[in-house]
Design an enzyme around this catalytic site. Structure first.
Site, mmCIF file in Angstrom:
data_model
loop_
_atom_site.group_PDB
_atom_site.id
_atom_site.type_symbol
_atom_site.label_atom_id
_atom_site.label_comp_id
_atom_site.label_asym_id
_atom_site.label_seq_id
_atom_site.Cartn_x
_atom_site.Cartn_y
_atom_site.Cartn_z
ATOM 1 N N ALA A 41 0.840 -1.273 0.334
ATOM 2 C CA ALA A 41 -0.274 -0.422 0.298
ATOM 3 C C ALA A 41 1.100 1.262 -0.343
ATOM 4 O O ALA A 41 2.127 1.134 0.135
ATOM 5 C CB ALA A 41 -1.186 -0.749 1.145
ATOM 6 N N GLY A 46 0.696 -4.874 1.790
ATOM 7 C CA GLY A 46 -0.730 -4.840 0.561
ATOM 8 C C GLY A 46 0.106 -5.739 -0.886
ATOM 9 O O GLY A 46 -0.609 -6.390 -1.376
ATOM 10 N N GLU A 86 5.496 -5.288 6.746
ATOM 11 C CA GLU A 86 4.912 -4.049 7.993
ATOM 12 C C GLU A 86 5.123 -3.680 8.991
ATOM 13 O O GLU A 86 4.863 -2.835 9.708
ATOM 14 C CB GLU A 86 3.302 -4.142 7.550
ATOM 15 C CG GLU A 86 2.264 -4.151 6.648
ATOM 16 C CD GLU A 86 2.892 -5.288 6.286
ATOM 17 O OE1 GLU A 86 3.340 -5.922 6.193
ATOM 18 O OE2 GLU A 86 1.352 -5.463 4.948
ATOM 19 N N GLU A 138 -0.589 -9.483 -0.142
ATOM 20 C CA GLU A 138 -2.518 -9.628 0.843
ATOM 21 C C GLU A 138 -3.116 -9.862 -1.277
ATOM 22 O O GLU A 138 -4.263 -10.675 -0.798
ATOM 23 C CB GLU A 138 -2.258 -8.588 1.551
ATOM 24 C CG GLU A 138 -1.385 -8.834 2.265
ATOM 25 C CD GLU A 138 -1.778 -7.817 3.720
ATOM 26 O OE1 GLU A 138 -1.905 -5.854 2.849
ATOM 27 O OE2 GLU A 138 -2.326 -7.871 4.682
HETATM 28 N N1 DAK Z 1 4.713 3.123 -1.000
HETATM 29 C C1 DAK Z 1 4.931 4.246 -1.545
HETATM 30 N N2 DAK Z 1 5.993 4.338 -2.622
HETATM 31 C C2 DAK Z 1 6.764 3.010 -2.246
HETATM 32 C C3 DAK Z 1 6.927 2.483 -1.826
HETATM 33 C C4 DAK Z 1 4.741 2.329 -1.397
HETATM 34 N N3 DAK Z 1 5.087 0.532 -0.462
HETATM 35 N N4 DAK Z 1 7.000 0.854 -2.618
HETATM 36 C C5 DAK Z 1 8.462 2.182 -3.194
HETATM 37 N N5 DAK Z 1 8.220 3.155 -3.127
HETATM 38 C C6 DAK Z 1 8.137 3.881 -4.252
HETATM 39 C C7 DAK Z 1 10.024 4.472 -3.533
HETATM 40 O O1 DAK Z 1 9.355 5.722 -2.589
HETATM 41 C C8 DAK Z 1 10.363 4.963 -4.406
HETATM 42 O O2 DAK Z 1 9.692 6.700 -5.015
HETATM 43 P P1 DAK Z 1 10.676 7.808 -5.322
HETATM 44 O O3 DAK Z 1 11.775 7.791 -4.622
HETATM 45 O O4 DAK Z 1 11.189 7.418 -6.569
HETATM 46 O O5 DAK Z 1 9.663 8.956 -5.500
HETATM 47 C C9 DAK Z 1 9.832 4.187 -5.650
HETATM 48 O O6 DAK Z 1 8.812 3.527 -5.223
HETATM 49 C C10 DAK Z 1 11.290 3.570 -5.976
HETATM 50 O O7 DAK Z 1 11.396 2.898 -4.576
HETATM 51 P P2 DAK Z 1 13.237 2.606 -3.595
HETATM 52 O O8 DAK Z 1 13.389 3.350 -4.314
HETATM 53 O O9 DAK Z 1 12.347 2.514 -2.651
HETATM 54 O O10 DAK Z 1 13.140 1.018 -5.051
HETATM 55 P P3 DAK Z 1 14.415 -0.135 -3.904
HETATM 56 O O11 DAK Z 1 14.613 -0.723 -5.407
HETATM 57 O O12 DAK Z 1 16.285 0.995 -3.673
HETATM 58 O O13 DAK Z 1 13.815 -0.362 -3.233
HETATM 59 C C11 DAK Z 1 11.749 -1.567 -2.081
HETATM 60 C C12 DAK Z 1 12.477 -0.943 -3.279
HETATM 61 C C13 DAK Z 1 10.571 -2.491 -2.620
HETATM 62 C C14 DAK Z 1 13.478 -2.260 -1.026
HETATM 63 C C15 DAK Z 1 11.480 -0.411 -1.041
HETATM 64 O O14 DAK Z 1 11.115 0.156 -2.101
HETATM 65 C C16 DAK Z 1 10.760 -0.887 -0.171
HETATM 66 O O15 DAK Z 1 11.409 -1.946 0.654
HETATM 67 N N6 DAK Z 1 9.482 -0.180 -0.136
HETATM 68 C C17 DAK Z 1 8.519 -0.759 1.098
HETATM 69 C C18 DAK Z 1 7.510 -1.755 1.266
HETATM 70 C C19 DAK Z 1 6.929 -1.961 2.187
HETATM 71 O O16 DAK Z 1 7.257 -0.959 2.627
HETATM 72 N N7 DAK Z 1 5.509 -2.286 1.537
HETATM 73 C C20 DAK Z 1 4.227 -2.428 2.744
HETATM 74 C C21 DAK Z 1 3.879 -1.381 2.831
HETATM 75 S S1 DAK Z 1 2.886 -1.379 3.810
HETATM 76 C C22 DAK Z 1 -5.118 -3.124 4.508
HETATM 77 C C23 DAK Z 1 -4.842 -3.269 3.106
HETATM 78 C C24 DAK Z 1 -3.620 -2.930 2.481
HETATM 79 C C25 DAK Z 1 -2.410 -2.438 3.338
HETATM 80 C C26 DAK Z 1 -2.825 -2.382 5.033
HETATM 81 C C27 DAK Z 1 -3.999 -2.291 4.941
HETATM 82 N N8 DAK Z 1 -6.973 -2.837 4.395
HETATM 83 C C28 DAK Z 1 -7.916 -3.087 3.279
HETATM 84 C C29 DAK Z 1 -6.885 -1.776 5.559
HETATM 85 C C30 DAK Z 1 -1.272 -2.704 2.947
HETATM 86 C C31 DAK Z 1 -0.309 -1.984 4.136
HETATM 87 C C32 DAK Z 1 1.267 -1.951 2.982
HETATM 88 O O17 DAK Z 1 1.252 -2.647 2.367
#
Ligand code: DAK
Length: 258
Positions: free
Chosen positions: A65, A109, A132, A112
């Site tokens: 997400a 997400g 998360e 998921e």
């Molecule tokens: N959200 C926003 N932007 C994201 C992102 C994310 N989840 N993942 C990546 N990006 C963006 C980065 O900010 C970056 O943007 P700029 O800086 O270029 O503007 C761009 O994508 C490229 O990412 P990186 O520069 O970080 O690329 P790398 O290759 O260095 O790293 C990575 C890739 C996937 C390891 C890293 O980006 C990363 O760790 N991303 C976050 C992964 C994460 O923590 N995901 C979980 C998020 S929490 C619900 C429904 C859904 C959810 C909850 C509740 N309900 C129905 C109630 C879900 C929650 C989640 O998913």
């Protein structure tokens, strides 16, 4: 005009939906989830479609997400707005099979969402995680529930508590993914399977999906009862008569999806 967040393509009786926010690694925001839900329901209602394939790009299925969109939300806001709950489960209303074709990251997400599809085909570069915990939250779209059912409690606990990534091979061994496919042939092999399923009688495909989901969600006794009713009801279809006649006559069945 800005490009669509979900690209659509139809091949035969298969609709291919591609998540399209590549610069943000397909981070799933409300607009994207709305567009996805709308397309899913539209193809579910479309009689010329039997199977839906959901995919991303070679770097990311979806990295979760959108963190930028949720980072400043308060408890009061997320509960009052039903933040990201309103459009995340639309996919569960789809009766036709959905294959997730996952290359690159399927995180949070994204993982998921893949688990809400009916099966996951993974490219050999796919990476799955529920990271998360590293953000000070827990999975919120079914990760703590579907992951243990798919991979067992111990590995799910390991993944949810450490937030570590699992590669495609480990995901296949654990039972999360149905197949691992060389990245360059992910879409062609997925389409071969989708076309094969689409060549079957749609009423029996829908019934089979529903019956397997009963095994996933309910008790064995209830599931077997449901399966028996479904099995009996398919004898009311044209395609059951055609499928069995074709077998007896040693020819290919000509299914009419009715
Ligand atoms: N959200 C926003 N932007 C994201 C992102 C994310 N989840 N993942 C990546 N990006 C963006 C980065 O900010 C970056 O943007 P700029 O800086 O270029 O503007 C761009 O994508 C490229 O990412 P990186 O520069 O970080 O690329 P790398 O290759 O260095 O790293 C990575 C890739 C996937 C390891 C890293 O980006 C990363 O760790 N991303 C976050 C992964 C994460 O923590 N995901 C979980 C998020 S929490 C619900 C429904 C859904 C959810 C909850 C509740 N309900 C129905 C109630 C879900 C929650 C989640 O998913």
């Amino acid at each position: 005009m800005s490009e669509s967040l979900v690209l659509e393509r139809v091949e035969g009786r298969v609709a291919i939906l591609t998540l399209n926010r590549p610069k943000a690694l397909n981070a799933l925001n409300d607009a994207l989830m709305d567009a996805l839900g709308e397309a899913l329901l539209r193809y579910d209602a479309d009689e010329s479609i039997s199977v839906i394939v959901l995919t991303g790009n070679e770097k990311a299925f979806a990295a979760g997400a959108d963190i930028a969109a949720m980072k400043d939300k308060t408890f009061e806001e997320v509960t009052r707005e039903q933040f990201i709950t309103r459009n995340w489960e639309t996919i569960l209303r789809v009766r036709k099979p959905i294959i997730a074709a996952v290359a690159g990251y399927a995180l949070g997400g994204g993982c998921e969402l893949a688990m809400m599809c009916d099966m996951i085909y993974a490219a050999d570069n796919a990476k799955f995680a529920q990271p998360e915990i590293k953000l000070g939250i827990i999975p919120g779209a079914g990760g703590t529930q579907r992951l243990p059912r798919a991979v067992g409690k111990s590995k799910a606990m390991d993944l949810v508590l450490t937030g570590r990534m699992m590669d495609a091979q480990e995901a296949e061994r654990a039972g999360l993914v149905a197949r691992v496919i060389p990245a360059e042939s992910l879409m062609s092999e997925t389409m071969d399977a989708a076309m094969l399923i689409a060549s079957m009688s749609l009423p029996s495909v829908i019934m089979a999906k529903e019956a397997v989901n009963r095994a996933w969600e309910g008790s064995l006794t209830e599931g077997v009862r449901f399966e028996r009713q479904g099995f009996h009801s398919l004898f009311a279809t044209h395609d059951q008569k055609e499928g069995m006649a074709a077998f007896m006559e040693k020819r290919k069945a000509d299914f009419q999806h009715k």
